[in-house]
Structure formats: C-alpha cells, structure tokens
Scaffold this motif. Sequence first.
Motif, PDB file in Angstrom:
ATOM      1  N   LEU A  76       0.826  -1.296   0.063  1.00  9.61           N
ATOM      2  CA  LEU A  76       0.222   0.062  -0.011  1.00  9.61           C
ATOM      3  C   LEU A  76       0.903   1.069   0.071  1.00  9.61           C
ATOM      4  O   LEU A  76       0.659   2.343  -0.873  1.00  9.61           O
ATOM      5  N   VAL A  77       1.700   1.193   0.736  1.00 11.01           N
ATOM      6  CA  VAL A  77       2.894   2.550   1.061  1.00 11.01           C
ATOM      7  C   VAL A  77       4.116   1.924   1.533  1.00 11.01           C
ATOM      8  O   VAL A  77       4.192   1.157   2.446  1.00 11.01           O
ATOM      9  N   ASP A  78       5.373   2.364   0.745  1.00  9.83           N
ATOM     10  CA  ASP A  78       6.621   2.162   1.233  1.00  9.83           C
ATOM     11  C   ASP A  78       7.129   3.203   1.739  1.00  9.83           C
ATOM     12  O   ASP A  78       7.368   4.071   0.748  1.00  9.83           O
ATOM     13  N   THR A  79       7.362   3.386   2.977  1.00  6.05           N
ATOM     14  CA  THR A  79       7.973   4.850   3.486  1.00  6.05           C
ATOM     15  C   THR A  79       9.192   4.915   3.393  1.00  6.05           C
ATOM     16  O   THR A  79       9.730   6.057   3.382  1.00  6.05           O
ATOM     17  N   GLU A  80       9.991   3.748   2.881  1.00  2.00           N
ATOM     18  CA  GLU A  80      11.687   3.702   2.502  1.00  2.00           C
ATOM     19  C   GLU A  80      12.164   4.165   3.822  1.00  2.00           C
ATOM     20  O   GLU A  80      13.270   4.650   4.120  1.00  2.00           O
ATOM     21  N   ARG A  81      11.654   3.931   4.941  1.00  3.10           N
ATOM     22  CA  ARG A  81      12.421   4.321   6.420  1.00  3.10           C
ATOM     23  C   ARG A  81      12.157   2.999   7.027  1.00  3.10           C
ATOM     24  O   ARG A  81      11.512   1.965   6.819  1.00  3.10           O
ATOM     25  N   THR A  82      12.522   3.012   8.483  1.00  2.00           N
ATOM     26  CA  THR A  82      12.602   1.861   9.261  1.00  2.00           C
ATOM     27  C   THR A  82      11.491   1.203   9.550  1.00  2.00           C
ATOM     28  O   THR A  82      11.162   0.011   9.583  1.00  2.00           O
ATOM     29  N   THR A  83      10.302   2.190  10.215  1.00  2.00           N
ATOM     30  CA  THR A  83       9.341   1.569  10.858  1.00  2.00           C
ATOM     31  C   THR A  83       8.115   2.056  10.648  1.00  2.00           C
ATOM     32  O   THR A  83       8.015   3.320  10.353  1.00  2.00           O
TER      33      THR A  83
END
Length: 442
Positions: A400-407
Amino acid sequence: MGAFFQLCIFSAGLLALTSAQSALPRALGSVPLPAAAFVEAYVDQGDETSFIGERYTLYVSTFNPINPTPDAKYMLRGLGTNFTGVANWELQVIDRTAQWPNNPDQIPFEVFNTSAIIWTSGFLVPPKTHGRLEIYDARTNPPTGPFNIAALDRNNDWSYHRVLWKDIDGDGDLDALTARFYKPILGATKKQLVWLENPGLPIDITPILTGWVQHIIHEDGPDVHFRNIKLTSGGQEYDCIVAAEFFNERLMLYYSLNGKWTDWDQVRTIPLDTTVGQTFDLYVYDFNKDGKDDILISAYNHTRGHVFAYEIPENFISGQFVKHTLADEFIANTIIGGQAMTPGSPKPFYPTKAYEEETLPGGGKRKPYILLSGDDDGRHYILEPVSDDPTDWTYNKHILVDTERTTVGKFAVGDFDGDGYTDIVCAGYTSGTLYAFTYAPE
C-alpha cells in the motif's frame, strides 16, 4: 433517485475491483506528524442524528524512546467532513500524560453510557516502562480525562496494549480485562492476564475512580494481544481467550469450564501453535466466509515474518486447527540498539459496501481483504484473496505504501465520509507522516 444512486455505488464498486490494480486504493496525500504510531478512528457514540463524517474522530499516539518526558496523543474531529483535503488537516494535541502511548480502544457504550475511549501505554524501553490505562470521555473537545484506572500499579512498570470489557465477577458491570508485561533489570519477563474491577459507577463517567481493584487471573501467559470468543465442544458452549503470547512465542487458547475466570482451577489450555516465533497480534473473524470464525495472527521467527490463519474446528477441544500461510517473506529492518520484527497488526475490511453485501451464485459472500502493518519493514500492505472459494487460502500481497524508512505504525480503516467506499489512514513512524487513501473513484 435513492435506488438509482445505490445501484451506481454497487456497480462502481464491482467495476473498481476488476482491474489489475483493483486491490489498492487511491492515494489522497499525506500530512506530517512526527513519530506517528498507533492510529484508530471511531464513530462518536450516542448521537446518530448528525452526519457520519462529523462523528468520526481520528486518534493518534506518538512516542519518543529517547526523550524521558511523556509523549503526545493527537486527535482530529470530523474526520470525514474533509477527508480528501488531507493537506488541510490540523491535528490537535490531547495531552502528554503517558509514557509510550499504545493503542486507543473504543469502550462499549454500555460501560459508561457515553462515548469513551481507553488509551493503553508503556513498553520495554526505559524510561517508558510505566504504562497506564487512561479513560477519556469523548463527548467533550478535547476529551475529558485522563482517568487512570491502573493507578494502583506501584511496584512494577507494567505495559498494556489491549483492553476488553467483560463482566468477570457477575455483578452486572463490565470490567476491564487486559494482558500486561514487565521486564525487570534482572530475571525473566513477567506476564499476567488480569482484570480490573469496575466499582459500579453512576451513569455519568465524570469523575471516574482512578484506581480500580486489580485481580490476577494467570501468570506467565497472555502478555500483549488477546481476543475473547465463544466456542463449542460436544454441544456445549465455552468462554475462551485466544492469546498471541509474544514472549512465550506461542499461540494459546484458554477456556473456562464454568464460564468464570475468577477460578483458574476451572480453566484449561490448548497450545495451538508453538512453532511460530514471536506472535505480535491476532484477529478473530470468518476470513474464508464459510460461516465459521477463524484465527489470524502475525508472527516473526527472528528471521522472517508471516501471516497465518487457523480454521477453528466444530469441536475445538478435540478437533484440529488447520493452519494456512496467507503471506510470508516479511524482512525486518535493522534497529540500532533495539529488536526489530515484522509484520504488525492485521485487520479485515471490504473496499466498498457493495462488495461486502454482494451475494455470489450459490449464496456465498465475498471474502474480506486484509490491511496489514509491516511494522519494522517500513511498509503497509493489503492482502487480496485470489478467489472467493472457502477452501482457497491464497492471497496476493500488495504494498500500500513504502515509507522507505525503518518502521511504520498502525492504521485506521472505515467509510469515514459515508459514501460507500472504504477509506484508510496509516502511520509512518520513522517517516513522521500520516498517509490517506480511499477506494472512491476520482
């Protein structure tokens, strides 16, 4: 016009689910919110006359593991009145009274005869270990409170994640049933299933007594997430608790022989799965639409994350809980100085009201989609059933969404503006962002 409008919604809902991209909703935008974590949206109870969008309130918890001060809780009234105008959202700080606030849960209306929520808190990270069970009267703006019913916690820094409301002692009042854990500096982690005794409050919840008498039901069992369910065996119905025991790394079922949880000698246990690793969250629902509830869990075996479903047999005591893998290959990001895991919380939903209500040839119903937090893999997912065959447990995993961050944090899902299409708000914890989506066409 009314019938025609409903037909249009129904047809559009079916049409919207026929393309290759049908499983994913339309992105509406995002709004910054540092350390956005647990997200829920509830319809304020007790006033069914106003527009549904006005009665939806978005609640968001945040936490900073380094800052020793209490963390902020946020809210947004009238979530559905301007759901598409995400850039204009102005979230309001409720207070900063708890260390590491977790999930805000809506309290059944009959507990206090008003719209209320309970906000759990506490975690393993010092100095965020002293959790609270904070009740708010949601009728006011900001909500009146908090009233900490766990104020009797003095010796141990208990952490809380979920509260269910149940009349444990048979006096007619709904008591607070919860699981909690405490990790001392030395020694093993303590886990308890407890209930806090409702003192028999008047209709008006203001003021609530801030310390309810606590009763320990069981040691070294449920610790984070659990569910209450009625199951049958030999024609008899039993009151059961299904627990995703994170620290014991197992999925357990507890059932009471006499329906009373005040006497542990009358409780029996069934280990449903001791091979799954760290069980994070669970959900009880009829996922394959065969007319019987199933158990869904998210779990992490210290290398990979999975989503499993278990079919509940007709005789739960002697029958077999058939296990299915719905999704796998979730890989956690590295967290410096901490322990990572994936995935997080799951929840079933339908993209449109028409899709949910559709009757299939032969009388069956559509299977739900599953919204899933990836937790420490930095993503949110939608699991799409590949067919409506009750025997087919195959799902497509969509990002749905990849924040491209850790958590990432949790999410809220519902028809916030009452147009027949499902809406979603999900949290990017490390990215410090709330993301909004809808299945409504442009």
